[in-house]
Design a protein around this motif. Sequence first.
Motif, PDB file in Angstrom:
ATOM      1  N   GLN A  79       0.828  -1.203   0.000  1.00  0.00           N
ATOM      2  CA  GLN A  79       0.000   0.000   0.000  1.00  0.00           C
ATOM      3  C   GLN A  79       0.865   1.257   0.000  1.00  0.00           C
ATOM      4  N   GLY A  80       1.840   1.302   0.891  1.00  0.00           N
ATOM      5  CA  GLY A  80       2.683   2.485   0.981  1.00  0.00           C
ATOM      6  C   GLY A  80       3.516   2.707  -0.258  1.00  0.00           C
ATOM      7  N   PHE A  81       4.101   1.631  -0.782  1.00  0.00           N
ATOM      8  CA  PHE A  81       4.958   1.759  -1.955  1.00  0.00           C
ATOM      9  C   PHE A  81       4.166   2.210  -3.172  1.00  0.00           C
ATOM     10  N   ILE A  82       3.056   1.534  -3.428  1.00  0.00           N
ATOM     11  CA  ILE A  82       2.284   1.845  -4.630  1.00  0.00           C
ATOM     12  C   ILE A  82       1.691   3.241  -4.562  1.00  0.00           C
ATOM     13  N   PHE A  83       0.977   3.528  -3.486  1.00  0.00           N
ATOM     14  CA  PHE A  83       0.203   4.759  -3.473  1.00  0.00           C
ATOM     15  C   PHE A  83       1.031   5.977  -3.070  1.00  0.00           C
ATOM     16  N   ASP A  84       1.975   5.828  -2.164  1.00  0.00           N
ATOM     17  CA  ASP A  84       2.777   6.982  -1.767  1.00  0.00           C
ATOM     18  C   ASP A  84       3.810   7.354  -2.828  1.00  0.00           C
ATOM     19  N   ASN A  85       4.435   6.341  -3.435  1.00  0.00           N
ATOM     20  CA  ASN A  85       5.542   6.613  -4.342  1.00  0.00           C
ATOM     21  C   ASN A  85       5.149   6.692  -5.806  1.00  0.00           C
ATOM     22  N   LEU A  86       4.109   5.958  -6.198  1.00  0.00           N
ATOM     23  CA  LEU A  86       3.765   5.920  -7.614  1.00  0.00           C
ATOM     24  C   LEU A  86       2.556   6.762  -7.963  1.00  0.00           C
ATOM     25  N   PHE A  87       1.528   6.685  -7.166  1.00  0.00           N
ATOM     26  CA  PHE A  87       0.253   7.209  -7.624  1.00  0.00           C
ATOM     27  C   PHE A  87      -0.032   8.639  -7.166  1.00  0.00           C
ATOM     28  N   GLY A  88       0.912   9.270  -6.540  1.00  0.00           N
ATOM     29  CA  GLY A  88       0.670  10.624  -6.081  1.00  0.00           C
ATOM     30  C   GLY A  88       0.431  11.618  -7.196  1.00  0.00           C
ATOM     31  N   SER A  89       0.819  11.264  -8.424  1.00  0.00           N
ATOM     32  CA  SER A  89       0.656  12.180  -9.554  1.00  0.00           C
ATOM     33  C   SER A  89      -0.381  11.703 -10.554  1.00  0.00           C
ATOM     34  N   VAL A  90      -1.121  10.662 -10.232  1.00  0.00           N
ATOM     35  CA  VAL A  90      -2.122  10.114 -11.149  1.00  0.00           C
ATOM     36  C   VAL A  90      -3.507  10.490 -10.655  1.00  0.00           C
ATOM     37  N   GLU A  91      -4.244  11.218 -11.453  1.00  0.00           N
ATOM     38  CA  GLU A  91      -5.554  11.720 -11.044  1.00  0.00           C
ATOM     39  C   GLU A  91      -6.657  10.795 -11.544  1.00  0.00           C
ATOM     40  N   TYR A  92      -6.667   9.574 -11.000  1.00  0.00           N
ATOM     41  CA  TYR A  92      -7.647   8.596 -11.436  1.00  0.00           C
ATOM     42  C   TYR A  92      -7.898   7.617 -10.299  1.00  0.00           C
ATOM     43  N   ASP A  93      -9.155   7.249 -10.077  1.00  0.00           N
ATOM     44  CA  ASP A  93      -9.478   6.197  -9.114  1.00  0.00           C
ATOM     45  C   ASP A  93      -9.196   4.836  -9.745  1.00  0.00           C
ATOM     46  N   TYR A  94      -8.730   3.890  -8.932  1.00  0.00           N
ATOM     47  CA  TYR A  94      -8.439   2.543  -9.427  1.00  0.00           C
ATOM     48  C   TYR A  94      -9.178   1.502  -8.594  1.00  0.00           C
ATOM     49  N   TRP A  95      -9.752   0.523  -9.298  1.00  0.00           N
ATOM     50  CA  TRP A  95     -10.429  -0.570  -8.608  1.00  0.00           C
ATOM     51  C   TRP A  95      -9.447  -1.379  -7.766  1.00  0.00           C
ATOM     52  N   LEU A  96      -9.922  -1.860  -6.634  1.00  0.00           N
ATOM     53  CA  LEU A  96      -9.225  -2.865  -5.841  1.00  0.00           C
ATOM     54  C   LEU A  96     -10.002  -4.172  -5.926  1.00  0.00           C
ATOM     55  N   SER A  97      -9.309  -5.285  -5.812  1.00  0.00           N
ATOM     56  CA  SER A  97      -9.973  -6.595  -5.825  1.00  0.00           C
ATOM     57  C   SER A  97     -10.585  -6.856  -4.452  1.00  0.00           C
ATOM     58  N   LEU A  98     -11.534  -6.001  -4.094  1.00  0.00           N
ATOM     59  CA  LEU A  98     -12.087  -6.001  -2.743  1.00  0.00           C
ATOM     60  C   LEU A  98     -13.591  -5.804  -2.846  1.00  0.00           C
ATOM     61  N   ARG A  99     -14.350  -6.739  -2.264  1.00  0.00           N
ATOM     62  CA  ARG A  99     -15.802  -6.679  -2.411  1.00  0.00           C
ATOM     63  C   ARG A  99     -16.474  -7.017  -1.079  1.00  0.00           C
ATOM     64  N   ARG A 100     -17.622  -6.384  -0.873  1.00  0.00           N
ATOM     65  CA  ARG A 100     -18.352  -6.582   0.385  1.00  0.00           C
ATOM     66  C   ARG A 100     -18.982  -7.960   0.428  1.00  0.00           C
ATOM     67  N   ASN A 101     -18.852  -8.625   1.585  1.00  0.00           N
ATOM     68  CA  ASN A 101     -19.490  -9.910   1.844  1.00  0.00           C
ATOM     69  C   ASN A 101     -20.205  -9.790   3.186  1.00  0.00           C
ATOM     70  N   GLY A 102     -21.485  -9.428   3.131  1.00  0.00           N
ATOM     71  CA  GLY A 102     -22.220  -9.173   4.363  1.00  0.00           C
ATOM     72  C   GLY A 102     -21.742  -7.887   5.006  1.00  0.00           C
ATOM     73  N   SER A 103     -21.226  -7.991   6.222  1.00  0.00           N
ATOM     74  CA  SER A 103     -20.785  -6.797   6.949  1.00  0.00           C
ATOM     75  C   SER A 103     -19.283  -6.577   6.860  1.00  0.00           C
ATOM     76  N   GLU A 104     -18.591  -7.358   6.017  1.00  0.00           N
ATOM     77  CA  GLU A 104     -17.149  -7.193   5.897  1.00  0.00           C
ATOM     78  C   GLU A 104     -16.737  -7.223   4.433  1.00  0.00           C
ATOM     79  N   PHE A 105     -15.513  -6.782   4.172  1.00  0.00           N
ATOM     80  CA  PHE A 105     -14.953  -6.835   2.828  1.00  0.00           C
ATOM     81  C   PHE A 105     -13.891  -7.930   2.777  1.00  0.00           C
ATOM     82  N   ILE A 106     -13.866  -8.676   1.663  1.00  0.00           N
ATOM     83  CA  ILE A 106     -12.854  -9.714   1.472  1.00  0.00           C
ATOM     84  C   ILE A 106     -12.176  -9.501   0.125  1.00  0.00           C
ATOM     85  N   TRP A 107     -10.951 -10.004   0.005  1.00  0.00           N
ATOM     86  CA  TRP A 107     -10.236  -9.934  -1.268  1.00  0.00           C
ATOM     87  C   TRP A 107     -10.911 -10.864  -2.269  1.00  0.00           C
TER      88      TRP A 107
END
Length: 299
Positions: A79-107
Motif C-alpha cells: 500500500q505504501g509503496f504503490i500509493f505513496d511513491n507511484l500514484f501521487g501524480s495520477v488523477e484517477y481512481d483505481y479498482w481494488l480486488s475487494l468486495r463486500r461480503n455481508g458486513s465485511e470486505f474480502i479480497w
Amino acid sequence: MSVVMTTQYREVLRLLLGSILVLGVPADLPPCEEPFIYFPGVGCMTDPLIPHPMNYTQAIEYCQSIGGYLLEPSTDEIQGFIFDNLFGSVEYDYWLSLRRNGSEFIWDHSQQPLSFDAWGVDEPNLNQDCAMASVEHSFFWATSQCDVERGVICNAPERLGLCSGPKWTFVEQLDQCFLWDTDSMSWENAVDFCKSQGDRVHLVEILNSKKNEILKEALSNDPIAYSKGSFWMGLNDREREGQYIWENSGLEASFFDWSENQPAGDAQDCTVMYYGGNFQWYDSDCPSFFYPLCEEDAE
C-alpha cells in the motif's frame, strides 16, 4: 478524467525499472510476462499510467484474460509503496480486488478476509459493494458502486513466463514451477493429471529438508494453496509395506517429514502434505480425494 505524469513520477518509474538488474534478474529473463512490468518490492503489474476505465466486473474479467488478477494491496508495504511513491501524480481512481461480503470486505481474488486495511476517512460505506483506491482520499481506500467505470491495474505472479500458465507458481528459492491450483482427485488420478501437464511434470518429490521447508512456507503463504488444504505427493509404499518410493523417479525415500503418529496404517499407502499439520506428511488411502501438487523439472 485525465492521467497526469510529472517529472518526479517519471524519475521514480525509471529508477524502479532500472533496479531490476540490481536485484540480479538477467536482462534476457524478464520476471514478468507482457503486458506486465516488474516493480521491485511490489512484483508484476500492468502500467498504472494506462488506466483502462471499466466497471468492476469487466475489470476482474480483463485481468483474468491476461493471466493476472485485479490489484490487491494486502500489506502495508505494498500500500505504501504503490500509493505513496507511484500514484501521487495520477488523477484517477483505481479498482481494488475487494468486495463486500455481508458486513465485511474480502479480497475477491484470494477470497481471504482483510488482515490489513487502508480505508479513508468515514470508510467503508456498507451500502456500497466494491472498493477503490480513491483520488479524493489520497489513494486510501473508499467504497464504490460496482457499475461505474474506474481505472484498472492488474497484478500477476513474478516470472509468470517461466511457468506453463497463469495457475502455476514460480518458487524462486527452488528456481522451479509448481501447480497447486487444481481440483481434488484420487492419488492415481493425481499422478495422471500432473503428467498430462507436460513432459517434465509429475507429482512433487521432496528429497531433502531444504526443499521441504521452502515448499511448506510457500503453501502456507499462498491464499489459494492454504484454502485448498492437503496435497498429494509422489511418495507411496504400494508395492511393499514400509518401503516408500517416489513415483516418478523410482527412488527410495531417505528423507521424511512425518507428523506425529505417522505413518498410521497398513492400508494407507499414499502420502499427503496435510495443512492441519503445518503441511507435514500424513499417509492416506490412495482413493481419497486431495489436491495434486505438481512440479515441473528443469530442462
